[in-house]
Design an enzyme around this catalytic site. Structure first.
Site, PDB file in Angstrom:
ATOM      1  N   SER A  30       0.825  -1.211   0.000  1.00 16.24           N
ATOM      2  CA  SER A  30       0.000   0.000   0.000  1.00 16.24           C
ATOM      3  C   SER A  30       0.863   1.265   0.000  1.00 16.24           C
ATOM      4  O   SER A  30       0.454   2.293  -0.551  1.00 16.24           O
ATOM      5  CB  SER A  30      -0.934  -0.019   1.222  1.00 16.24           C
ATOM      6  OG  SER A  30      -0.190  -0.179   2.404  1.00 16.24           O
ATOM      7  N   THR A  31       2.049   1.214   0.593  1.00 17.59           N
ATOM      8  CA  THR A  31       2.933   2.390   0.570  1.00 17.59           C
ATOM      9  C   THR A  31       3.486   2.591  -0.835  1.00 17.59           C
ATOM     10  O   THR A  31       3.565   3.726  -1.331  1.00 17.59           O
ATOM     11  CB  THR A  31       4.077   2.216   1.604  1.00 17.59           C
ATOM     12  OG1 THR A  31       3.548   1.685   2.817  1.00 17.59           O
ATOM     13  CG2 THR A  31       4.746   3.555   1.888  1.00 17.59           C
ATOM     14  N   GLY A  82       8.451  -0.887   0.242  1.00 16.86           N
ATOM     15  CA  GLY A  82       8.054  -0.724   1.635  1.00 16.86           C
ATOM     16  C   GLY A  82       8.655  -1.804   2.513  1.00 16.86           C
ATOM     17  O   GLY A  82       9.515  -2.574   2.080  1.00 16.86           O
ATOM     18  N   GLU A 103      10.612  -9.432  -4.667  1.00 12.20           N
ATOM     19  CA  GLU A 103      11.193  -8.221  -4.059  1.00 12.20           C
ATOM     20  C   GLU A 103      12.683  -8.436  -3.803  1.00 12.20           C
ATOM     21  O   GLU A 103      13.508  -7.569  -4.067  1.00 12.20           O
ATOM     22  CB  GLU A 103      10.476  -7.883  -2.753  1.00 12.20           C
ATOM     23  CG  GLU A 103       9.067  -7.357  -2.994  1.00 12.20           C
ATOM     24  CD  GLU A 103       8.234  -7.222  -1.734  1.00 12.20           C
ATOM     25  OE1 GLU A 103       8.607  -7.779  -0.691  1.00 12.20           O
ATOM     26  OE2 GLU A 103       7.192  -6.541  -1.802  1.00 12.20           O
TER      27      GLU A 103
HETATM   28  C1  5RP Z   1       4.974  -6.888   0.239  1.00  7.37           C
HETATM   29  C2  5RP Z   1       5.872  -6.165   1.169  1.00  7.37           C
HETATM   30  C3  5RP Z   1       5.485  -4.795   1.548  1.00  7.37           C
HETATM   31  O1  5RP Z   1       6.534  -3.931   1.269  1.00  7.37           O
HETATM   32  C4  5RP Z   1       5.173  -4.748   3.016  1.00  7.37           C
HETATM   33  O2  5RP Z   1       4.205  -5.736   3.300  1.00  7.37           O
HETATM   34  C5  5RP Z   1       4.644  -3.372   3.432  1.00  7.37           C
HETATM   35  O3  5RP Z   1       3.366  -3.191   2.904  1.00  7.37           O
HETATM   36  P1  5RP Z   1       2.517  -1.896   3.165  1.00  7.37           P
HETATM   37  O4  5RP Z   1       3.220  -0.774   2.450  1.00  7.37           O
HETATM   38  O5  5RP Z   1       1.174  -2.230   2.568  1.00  7.37           O
HETATM   39  O6  5RP Z   1       2.446  -1.659   4.645  1.00  7.37           O
HETATM   40  O7  5RP Z   1       6.880  -6.641   1.614  1.00  7.37           O
HETATM   41  O8  5RP Z   1       5.386  -8.206   0.047  1.00  7.37           O
END
Ligand code: 5RP
Length: 218
Positions: A30-31, A82, A103
């Site tokens: 989401s970030t 994120g 990632e």
């Molecule tokens: C996805 C991730 C995201 O970076 C992590 O979960 C953070 O997510 P959000 O920005 O929604 O808090 O590792 O696999």
């Protein structure tokens, strides 16, 4: 400011690290969604992106960005992503969105990892957030038993990754030595990727706080 506003703030702040004319690595969550929104609004000229998930790929394509397969790219200058938790050495727990393997691959080929996170993600010791581990489906029970021997409590997530695998969310660990844990857990046969990003942590942390964005560099 609420958490969503802090995410928007750091998504916007990350634009400073994006270089026009360079291929950009884009993470997931989401970030990162806020970052992609800010990128679109900025009108910056990005020749192409490499994305860490189908979710981010679809969002980037819908905004008219070109997305390349990583096999078409040798190096990436900047990767923006994120984290679920990040410690003072910039080691992270990632994978809350299930994209940890891609990632980690995109992070590996990137010169600079810019982590964007709201203040709730900054911790002294990793592990309060359950550690995601991507596992080959036939090995779910076998890997769970190995994790239990190490004192962890694995919970199978009702989710299939972009790579067709399963995720175990491991509760109950306080991870004081994330590099050693990352190396050790990656050795368990059947584990595809552990969501500890310690050997290759972040280079820059943009932390969204009540007092604005704080920048930390490794
Ligand atoms: C996805 C991730 C995201 O970076 C992590 O979960 C953070 O997510 P959000 O920005 O929604 O808090 O590792 O696999």
């Amino acid at each position: 400011m609420n958490q969503q506003e802090l995410k928007k703030l750091v998504g916007q702040a990350a634009l400073k690290y994006v270089k026009e004319g360079e291929i950009l690595g884009v993470g997931t969550g989401s970030t990162v969604d806020c970052f992609i929104d800010a990128l679109k609004v900025s009108g910056m000229k990005i020749p192409a992106c490499v994305s860490s998930s189908e979710r981010s790929t679809q969002k980037l394509l819908s905004y008219g960005f070109k997305v390349l397969d990583l096999n078409e790219v040798e190096r990436i200058g900047v990767y923006v992503d994120g984290a679920d938790e990040i410690d003072s050495n910039f080691a992270m727990i990632k994978g809350g969105g299930g994209a940890l393997t891609r990632e980690k691959i995109v992070a590996m080929v990137s010169d600079r990892f810019v982590c964007i996170a709201d203040a709730s993600k900054k911790v002294d010791v990793l592990g309060k957030f359950p550690l995601p581990i991507e596992v080959i489906p036939m090995a779910v029970r076998a890997v769970s038993r190995e994790i239990e021997k190490l004192g962890g409590k694995p919970v199978l997530r009702d989710f299939t990754t972009d790579n067709g695998n399963k995720i175990l969310d491991v509760h109950g660990w306080s991870i004081e030595n994330p590099i050693q844990w990352e190396e050790h857990l990656n050795q368990i046969v059947g584990v595809v990727t552990v969501g500890l990003f310690a050997k290759r942590g972040a280079d820059v942390l943009l932390l969204g706080t009540e007092n604005g964005v704080k920048t930390f560099s490794a």
